[in-house]
Write a protein that holds these residues in place. Structure first.
Motif, PDB file in Angstrom:
ATOM      1  N   LEU A 101       0.849  -1.241  -0.048  1.00 41.21           N
ATOM      2  CA  LEU A 101      -0.005   0.176  -0.096  1.00 41.21           C
ATOM      3  C   LEU A 101       0.940   1.148  -0.015  1.00 41.21           C
ATOM      4  CD1 LEU A 101      -2.613   1.512   0.213  1.00 41.21           C
ATOM      5  CD2 LEU A 101      -2.786   1.240   2.880  1.00 41.21           C
ATOM      6  N   GLU A 102       1.794   1.294   0.719  1.00 43.32           N
ATOM      7  CA  GLU A 102       2.814   2.475   0.652  1.00 43.32           C
ATOM      8  C   GLU A 102       3.362   2.628  -0.440  1.00 43.32           C
ATOM      9  OE1 GLU A 102       4.926   5.599   3.071  1.00 43.32           O
ATOM     10  OE2 GLU A 102       2.933   4.410   3.039  1.00 43.32           O
ATOM     11  N   MET A 103       3.867   1.709  -1.245  1.00 38.84           N
ATOM     12  CA  MET A 103       4.578   1.645  -2.692  1.00 38.84           C
ATOM     13  C   MET A 103       3.415   2.112  -3.550  1.00 38.84           C
ATOM     14  SD  MET A 103       6.646  -1.551  -2.599  1.00 38.84           S
ATOM     15  CE  MET A 103       7.672  -1.307  -4.144  1.00 38.84           C
ATOM     16  N   LEU A 104       2.262   1.922  -3.343  1.00 37.74           N
ATOM     17  CA  LEU A 104       0.925   2.327  -4.391  1.00 37.74           C
ATOM     18  C   LEU A 104       0.690   3.773  -4.152  1.00 37.74           C
ATOM     19  CD1 LEU A 104      -1.659  -0.570  -4.125  1.00 37.74           C
ATOM     20  CD2 LEU A 104      -0.063   0.059  -6.134  1.00 37.74           C
ATOM     21  N   LYS A 105       0.672   4.112  -2.827  1.00 40.90           N
ATOM     22  CA  LYS A 105       0.425   5.526  -2.442  1.00 40.90           C
ATOM     23  C   LYS A 105       1.522   6.228  -3.159  1.00 40.90           C
ATOM     24  CE  LYS A 105      -0.049   5.984   1.849  1.00 40.90           C
ATOM     25  NZ  LYS A 105       0.054   5.695   3.284  1.00 40.90           N
ATOM     26  N   MET A 106       2.942   5.921  -3.324  1.00 39.87           N
ATOM     27  CA  MET A 106       3.792   6.880  -3.707  1.00 39.87           C
ATOM     28  C   MET A 106       4.129   6.689  -5.304  1.00 39.87           C
ATOM     29  SD  MET A 106       4.737   8.595  -1.056  1.00 39.87           S
ATOM     30  CE  MET A 106       3.155   8.624  -0.799  1.00 39.87           C
ATOM     31  N   GLU A 107       3.056   5.709  -5.858  1.00 42.96           N
ATOM     32  CA  GLU A 107       3.485   5.546  -7.526  1.00 42.96           C
ATOM     33  C   GLU A 107       3.464   6.572  -8.218  1.00 42.96           C
ATOM     34  OE1 GLU A 107       4.865   3.665 -10.530  1.00 42.96           O
ATOM     35  OE2 GLU A 107       4.858   2.717  -8.627  1.00 42.96           O
ATOM     36  N   GLY A 108       2.570   7.614  -7.884  1.00 50.65           N
ATOM     37  CA  GLY A 108       2.277   8.898  -8.746  1.00 50.65           C
ATOM     38  C   GLY A 108       3.530   9.820  -8.809  1.00 50.65           C
ATOM     39  N   MET A 109       4.200   9.821  -7.549  1.00 52.84           N
ATOM     40  CA  MET A 109       5.296  10.667  -7.528  1.00 52.84           C
ATOM     41  C   MET A 109       6.643  10.035  -7.895  1.00 52.84           C
ATOM     42  SD  MET A 109       4.655  12.237  -3.636  1.00 52.84           S
ATOM     43  CE  MET A 109       5.592  13.811  -4.126  1.00 52.84           C
ATOM     44  N   ARG A 110       6.684   8.723  -7.795  1.00 55.96           N
ATOM     45  CA  ARG A 110       7.736   7.706  -8.376  1.00 55.96           C
ATOM     46  C   ARG A 110       7.827   8.043  -9.792  1.00 55.96           C
ATOM     47  NH1 ARG A 110      10.880   3.145  -7.159  1.00 55.96           N
ATOM     48  NH2 ARG A 110      12.061   2.690  -9.091  1.00 55.96           N
ATOM     49  N   SER A 111       6.735   7.688 -10.709  1.00 57.45           N
ATOM     50  CA  SER A 111       6.409   7.805 -11.983  1.00 57.45           C
ATOM     51  C   SER A 111       6.706   9.324 -12.574  1.00 57.45           C
ATOM     52  CB  SER A 111       5.034   7.517 -12.264  1.00 57.45           C
ATOM     53  OG  SER A 111       4.611   6.241 -12.047  1.00 57.45           O
ATOM     54  N   ALA A 112       6.282  10.194 -11.788  1.00 58.96           N
ATOM     55  CA  ALA A 112       6.560  11.613 -12.168  1.00 58.96           C
ATOM     56  C   ALA A 112       8.330  12.160 -12.219  1.00 58.96           C
ATOM     57  CB  ALA A 112       6.165  12.701 -11.399  1.00 58.96           C
ATOM     58  N   GLU A 113       9.003  11.425 -11.077  1.00 61.68           N
ATOM     59  CA  GLU A 113      10.287  11.738 -11.036  1.00 61.68           C
ATOM     60  C   GLU A 113      10.867  10.889 -11.920  1.00 61.68           C
ATOM     61  OE1 GLU A 113      12.153  13.548  -8.977  1.00 61.68           O
ATOM     62  OE2 GLU A 113      10.381  14.244  -7.940  1.00 61.68           O
ATOM     63  N   GLU A 114      10.434   9.637 -12.396  1.00 62.07           N
ATOM     64  CA  GLU A 114      11.080   9.047 -13.488  1.00 62.07           C
ATOM     65  C   GLU A 114      11.070   9.587 -14.832  1.00 62.07           C
ATOM     66  OE1 GLU A 114       9.381   4.902 -13.325  1.00 62.07           O
ATOM     67  OE2 GLU A 114      10.948   4.293 -11.842  1.00 62.07           O
ATOM     68  N   LYS A 115       9.779  10.335 -15.068  1.00 66.87           N
ATOM     69  CA  LYS A 115       9.553  10.751 -16.425  1.00 66.87           C
ATOM     70  C   LYS A 115      10.535  12.123 -16.388  1.00 66.87           C
ATOM     71  CE  LYS A 115       5.737  13.128 -18.862  1.00 66.87           C
ATOM     72  NZ  LYS A 115       4.343  13.372 -19.002  1.00 66.87           N
ATOM     73  N   LYS A 116      10.734  12.687 -15.261  1.00 65.59           N
ATOM     74  CA  LYS A 116      11.473  13.906 -15.284  1.00 65.59           C
ATOM     75  C   LYS A 116      12.919  13.540 -15.635  1.00 65.59           C
ATOM     76  CE  LYS A 116      12.817  17.542 -11.933  1.00 65.59           C
ATOM     77  NZ  LYS A 116      12.835  18.027 -10.424  1.00 65.59           N
ATOM     78  N   LEU A 117      13.178  12.531 -15.037  1.00 67.77           N
ATOM     79  CA  LEU A 117      14.700  11.986 -15.351  1.00 67.77           C
ATOM     80  C   LEU A 117      14.824  11.555 -16.672  1.00 67.77           C
ATOM     81  CD1 LEU A 117      17.413  11.421 -14.164  1.00 67.77           C
ATOM     82  CD2 LEU A 117      16.576   9.014 -13.545  1.00 67.77           C
ATOM     83  N   ARG A 118      13.825  10.874 -17.267  1.00 64.21           N
ATOM     84  CA  ARG A 118      13.910  10.539 -18.731  1.00 64.21           C
ATOM     85  C   ARG A 118      13.940  11.712 -19.470  1.00 64.21           C
ATOM     86  NH1 ARG A 118       9.934   6.685 -17.459  1.00 64.21           N
ATOM     87  NH2 ARG A 118       8.410   7.831 -18.356  1.00 64.21           N
ATOM     88  N   ILE A 119      13.142  12.838 -19.383  1.00 60.08           N
ATOM     89  CA  ILE A 119      13.185  14.056 -20.095  1.00 60.08           C
ATOM     90  C   ILE A 119      14.700  14.966 -19.913  1.00 60.08           C
ATOM     91  CG2 ILE A 119      12.541  16.216 -20.120  1.00 60.08           C
ATOM     92  CD1 ILE A 119       9.573  15.230 -19.491  1.00 60.08           C
ATOM     93  N   THR A 120      15.201  14.752 -18.752  1.00 59.52           N
ATOM     94  CA  THR A 120      16.603  15.356 -18.437  1.00 59.52           C
ATOM     95  C   THR A 120      17.816  14.550 -19.358  1.00 59.52           C
ATOM     96  OG1 THR A 120      15.811  16.108 -16.454  1.00 59.52           O
ATOM     97  CG2 THR A 120      18.124  15.790 -16.814  1.00 59.52           C
ATOM     98  N   ASN A 121      17.558  13.079 -19.322  1.00 60.84           N
ATOM     99  CA  ASN A 121      18.604  12.268 -20.009  1.00 60.84           C
ATOM    100  C   ASN A 121      18.378  12.599 -21.564  1.00 60.84           C
ATOM    101  OD1 ASN A 121      19.592  11.357 -17.833  1.00 60.84           O
ATOM    102  ND2 ASN A 121      18.242   9.424 -17.582  1.00 60.84           N
ATOM    103  N   ASP A 122      17.072  12.861 -22.027  1.00 59.24           N
ATOM    104  CA  ASP A 122      16.896  12.883 -23.425  1.00 59.24           C
ATOM    105  C   ASP A 122      17.371  14.302 -23.885  1.00 59.24           C
ATOM    106  OD1 ASP A 122      15.750  10.438 -23.619  1.00 59.24           O
ATOM    107  OD2 ASP A 122      13.714  11.307 -23.593  1.00 59.24           O
TER     108      ASP A 122
END
Length: 451
Positions: A426-447
């Motif tokens: 449950l804790e991981m599910l609650k944080m999933e939105g923020m985790r996904s946003a951080e990963e998207k931000k990192l992908r954009i930065t890398n690109d």
């Protein structure tokens, strides 16, 4: 974003009459809520879900029904994501929890007979009254209404062996304070069962695959077990589950204790070795080899799916606690309280299997990321290493019953320490939105950097 004051209109325009103060106050409140929802959606959702819990008379509220909403920002192939920037929820200690358990063996019908320890006469109950306390933060006790709201309209599959099924039954029992599911399976085979939480349109499923890959039990004329020998096809998918998971939003993947059995390995349709098969001209290359190949093939199967867009959670190895002998040599687990973290450590074969899982998880995650797939590590190993008191032992059957695993130090009593796996999930599910946003931000930065 800066917002222009209501009465600051461009020069030359006619300023309308000022609205009543109550109206201005109402608009200000609505504007504030809009900003909160846009920039901190998990906080907004937490407020709503907390209200849902408090207003539901079937669900006992606890002081730990919500958590702070921050993400643990790490590099992509590091597994942890928690509600605290400096906290790893998987490292900690077991602490007393007098409020537990949150269901009993008489209130939940989903408990498998072999894990129904109280029914079969276990004399102590303290093993049910502990909760996991991470070293640097709090892990909220599982909130069933919050969980069901987060998975509303979604689907989750448990893929693995009987310990994975043990986890699913624990989750059903924890959710029973809000709702019981109905069976919606298209088959009567209990190894491939589907449930539906009708009020939430949430589907829960179990796919039995003890090795994660294609396998079959065979009879040999030689070897130590003959009719108990398994053939593992290390490079072939188990289509019993790989052809059915496209539709699922979450997969909980796990495997472990079946790899301790006698096995013959096939690669490219040819015998490549074995584990304790004692067959002439077949080299014993150990269980670690097959364990690595099985996870590698399972990740390859997931990453090759055309339509799967879900999140794959890898639940790590949960050590057994046999003492004074192996499972078939009279070994047992009779301890009645958890270890402290400084009283034991992961070592030997358990450590090897855990490290193999982590290594293959990271490889599979990197390949999956290229296709936009998400992998998460549900790292239960350390917490469960400290729970030698949580197994059925001899209390998974009547004393005169003839059973294969007479002293069960592999599975977990229900209620029991395995319920904490739902706290983690449950804790991981609650944080999933923020985790996904951080990963998207990192992908954009890398690109941007690459371009």
């Amino acid at each position: 974003m800066e917002h222009q004051a209501i009465d600051e209109l461009p020069s030359g325009k006619i300023c309308p009459q000022k609205p009543p103060k109550n109206f201005v106050l109402l608009v200000s409140v609505l504007l504030l809520l809009t900003i909160v929802q846009l920039y901190h959606p998990s906080i907004f959702r937490s407020l709503f879900l907390s209200k849902t819990i408090d207003s539901n008379p079937q669900v006992p509220s606890t002081s730990s029904s919500s958590s702070s909403d921050h993400s643990n920002v790490q590099e992509d192939d590091l597994p942890s994501i928690t509600s605290n920037l400096k906290c790893d929820i998987f490292t900690g200690e077991w602490v007393p929890n007098p409020e537990a358990p949150y269901y009993t063996n008489t209130t939940c019908w989903a408990i498998h007979e072999h894990q129904n320890c109280m029914k079969y006469g276990r004399p102590d109950a303290e093993f049910m009254k502990w909760k996991w306390k991470p070293d640097d933060c709090e892990l909220p006790v599982f909130n069933p209404a919050q969980f069901l709201e987060l998975v509303r309209g979604k689907s989750m599959a448990f893929v693995g062996d009987s310990v994975g099924r043990n986890q699913m039954q624990s989750l059903i029992c924890l959710l029973s304070r809000v709702e019981y599911p109905i069976v919606v399976s298209s088959t009567e085979d209990q190894r491939f069962i589907r449930w539906k939480y009708t009020s939430y349109k949430f589907t829960l499923a179990a796919f039995w695959t003890p090795y994660l890959i294609k396998s079959k039990q065979v009879t040999y004329t030689e070897g130590p077990t003959k009719n108990g020998l398994f053939e593992l096809y290390l490079d072939e998918f188990d289509e019993a589950w790989t052809t059915q998971i496209d539709e699922f939003d979450y997969i909980i993947l796990s495997a472990g204790h079946w790899f301790f059995r006698s096995m013959v390995y096939y690669e490219n349709q040819t015998i490549s070795g074995c584990n304790y098969c004692l067959i002439d001209n077949v080299t014993d290359i150990g269980k670690q080899y097959a364990y690595r190949k099985a996870f590698r093939t399972a990740f390859k199967a997931i990453n090759s799916l055309e339509n799967f867009k879900g999140i794959t959670y890898i639940r790590t190895f949960a050590p057994s606690h046999f003492e004074n002998g192996m499972w078939n040599e009279g070994g047992n687990c009779l301890r009645t309280k958890p270890y402290r973290s400084n009283e034991t450590r992961l070592e030997g074969l358990d450590l090897e299997l855990y490290k193999i899982q982590i290594e293959e998880y990271r490889k599979g995650e990197r390949e999956g990321r290229k296709k936009g797939l998400k992998y998460r590590l549900l790292d239960t190993t350390q917490a469960m290493l400290l729970r030698p008191d949580g197994h059925p032992s001899r209390y998974g059957h009547w004393p005169n019953e003839n059973v294969t695993l007479y002293n069960d130090c592999v599975h977990w009593c229900l209620p029991g320490p395995i319920d904490t796996w739902s706290d983690f999930l449950l804790e991981m599910l609650k944080m999933e939105g923020m985790r996904s946003a951080e990963e998207k931000k990192l992908r954009i930065t890398n690109d941007t950097t690459l371009n």
